[in-house]
Design a protein around this motif. Structure first.
Motif, short mmCIF file in Angstrom:
data_model
loop_
_atom_site.label_atom_id
_atom_site.label_comp_id
_atom_site.label_asym_id
_atom_site.label_seq_id
_atom_site.Cartn_x
_atom_site.Cartn_y
_atom_site.Cartn_z
N PHE A 1 0.83 -1.20 0.00
CA PHE A 1 0.00 0.00 0.00
C PHE A 1 0.87 1.26 0.00
CE2 PHE A 1 -2.68 -3.30 1.95
CZ PHE A 1 -3.66 -3.35 0.97
N ARG A 2 0.38 2.30 -0.64
CA ARG A 2 1.18 3.50 -0.90
C ARG A 2 1.49 4.33 0.34
NH1 ARG A 2 -1.67 5.54 -6.48
NH2 ARG A 2 -0.95 3.79 -7.72
N SER A 3 0.71 4.22 1.39
CA SER A 3 0.91 5.10 2.55
C SER A 3 2.32 5.00 3.12
CB SER A 3 -0.13 4.82 3.63
OG SER A 3 -0.02 3.48 4.08
N GLY A 4 2.86 3.80 3.26
CA GLY A 4 4.22 3.64 3.76
C GLY A 4 5.26 4.24 2.84
N PHE A 5 5.06 4.09 1.55
CA PHE A 5 5.99 4.67 0.57
C PHE A 5 5.95 6.19 0.62
CE2 PHE A 5 5.26 0.38 -0.87
CZ PHE A 5 6.53 -0.04 -1.24
N ARG A 6 4.75 6.75 0.78
CA ARG A 6 4.64 8.21 0.91
C ARG A 6 5.36 8.71 2.16
NH1 ARG A 6 -0.79 7.58 -1.45
NH2 ARG A 6 -1.65 7.29 0.62
N ARG A 7 5.21 7.99 3.27
CA ARG A 7 5.91 8.37 4.50
C ARG A 7 7.42 8.29 4.31
NH1 ARG A 7 3.77 4.58 8.88
NH2 ARG A 7 5.42 5.56 10.08
N ALA A 8 7.87 7.25 3.64
CA ALA A 8 9.32 7.10 3.40
C ALA A 8 9.84 8.23 2.52
CB ALA A 8 9.61 5.74 2.77
N LEU A 9 9.13 8.55 1.46
CA LEU A 9 9.55 9.65 0.58
C LEU A 9 9.59 10.97 1.33
CD1 LEU A 9 7.58 8.70 -2.66
CD2 LEU A 9 10.08 8.89 -2.46
N ALA A 10 8.60 11.21 2.17
CA ALA A 10 8.58 12.44 2.96
C ALA A 10 9.78 12.50 3.90
CB ALA A 10 7.28 12.56 3.74
N GLY A 11 10.10 11.38 4.52
CA GLY A 11 11.25 11.32 5.42
C GLY A 11 12.58 11.51 4.71
N LEU A 12 12.67 11.01 3.49
CA LEU A 12 13.89 11.16 2.70
C LEU A 12 14.01 12.56 2.12
CD1 LEU A 12 13.92 7.79 0.70
CD2 LEU A 12 15.50 8.46 2.53
N GLY A 13 12.89 13.17 1.84
CA GLY A 13 12.91 14.46 1.17
C GLY A 13 13.28 14.35 -0.29
N THR A 14 12.94 13.22 -0.91
CA THR A 14 13.24 13.00 -2.32
C THR A 14 11.95 12.79 -3.10
OG1 THR A 14 13.55 10.62 -1.95
CG2 THR A 14 15.52 12.00 -1.88
N ALA A 15 12.02 13.05 -4.39
CA ALA A 15 10.89 12.81 -5.28
C ALA A 15 10.92 11.36 -5.75
CB ALA A 15 10.98 13.75 -6.48
N PRO A 16 9.78 10.81 -6.16
CA PRO A 16 9.77 9.43 -6.66
C PRO A 16 10.78 9.18 -7.77
CG PRO A 16 7.53 10.16 -6.29
CD PRO A 16 8.42 11.37 -6.09
N ALA A 17 10.95 10.12 -8.69
CA ALA A 17 11.85 9.93 -9.83
C ALA A 17 13.32 9.81 -9.43
CB ALA A 17 11.68 11.07 -10.83
N GLU A 18 13.67 10.23 -8.23
CA GLU A 18 15.06 10.15 -7.77
C GLU A 18 15.22 9.19 -6.59
OE1 GLU A 18 16.07 14.22 -6.82
OE2 GLU A 18 14.64 14.29 -5.18
N THR A 19 14.26 8.27 -6.48
CA THR A 19 14.25 7.33 -5.35
C THR A 19 14.08 5.91 -5.86
OG1 THR A 19 13.18 9.06 -4.04
CG2 THR A 19 13.19 6.84 -3.11
N ALA A 20 14.77 4.97 -5.23
CA ALA A 20 14.64 3.55 -5.57
C ALA A 20 14.10 2.78 -4.38
CB ALA A 20 15.98 2.98 -5.99
N MET A 21 13.29 1.79 -4.68
CA MET A 21 12.84 0.82 -3.67
C MET A 21 13.65 -0.44 -3.89
SD MET A 21 10.94 -0.20 -1.20
CE MET A 21 11.29 -1.81 -0.49
N VAL A 22 14.29 -0.92 -2.83
CA VAL A 22 15.14 -2.10 -2.91
C VAL A 22 14.58 -3.16 -1.96
CG1 VAL A 22 17.48 -3.00 -2.64
CG2 VAL A 22 17.13 -0.62 -3.36
#
Length: 171
Positions: free
Chosen positions: A94-115
């Motif tokens: 679900f997207r909510s965790g990914f949104r929280r992670a992106l907010a914590g990183l301060g990065t946009a989806p296009a410059e972020t990888a999920m591993v």
């Protein structure tokens, strides 16, 4: 099916070097814990993974753990010495965790990888969030009991995609 297909498949996280990440314009990494960084339910980072984390951080990368694990304190304690945020019980895909992670990183989806090591949680969620997705081979064969039935389907899908890519290259 395209939401299940990883952008990249590597043997392990150590293959994701700063040079490799530069080539893909990646500034932030969202990392699964179990069977990606550590064997399942063993929350002590190996020395080579610690060196890898420190090297990525020295190169300016931001890292965050996104885990479905219910071991909230153990996951947080594992990465706290390295200044990393840990989000447990993330309910991937679900997207909510990914949104929280992106907010914590301060990065946009296009410059972020999920591993991560699982197609139906890490890769599906990362693709749905618009991230570069990197599938790593699981560290061990030990999985959460609820995920074990899915592994044969994952292996079948990976073999199928690999066969198609090989056929396309050979054509």
């Amino acid at each position: 099916m395209s939401l299940l297909k990883p952008d990249l498949v590597v043997c392990g996280v150590l293959e994701l070097t700063p040079k490799f990440l530069d080539a893909h314009r990646i500034r932030g990494l969202i990392l699964d814990a179990d069977n990606t960084l550590v064997p399942r339910s063993r929350y002590e980072l190996p020395a080579d993974v610690i060196d890898w984390i420190e090297g990525l951080q020295a190169s300016g990368r931001r890292l965050c753990i996104l885990s479905n694990s219910a071991h909230v304190r153990r996951v947080a304690a594992m990465v706290e010495p390295y200044g990393m945020t840990a989000i447990s019980m993330a309910q991937k895909p679900f997207r909510s965790g990914f949104r929280r992670a992106l907010a914590g990183l301060g990065t946009a989806p296009a410059e972020t990888a999920m591993v991560g090591d699982q197609l139906f949680t890490d890769i599906l969620g990362g693709n749905a969030a618009g991230l570069l997705t990197v599938l790593v081979r699981p560290i061990t064969g030990s999985d959460f009991v609820g995920y074990r039935p899915v592994r044969p389907l994952e292996r079948w899908l990976l073999r199928r995609w690999e066969a198609r890519e090989t056929a396309a290259r050979d054509a």
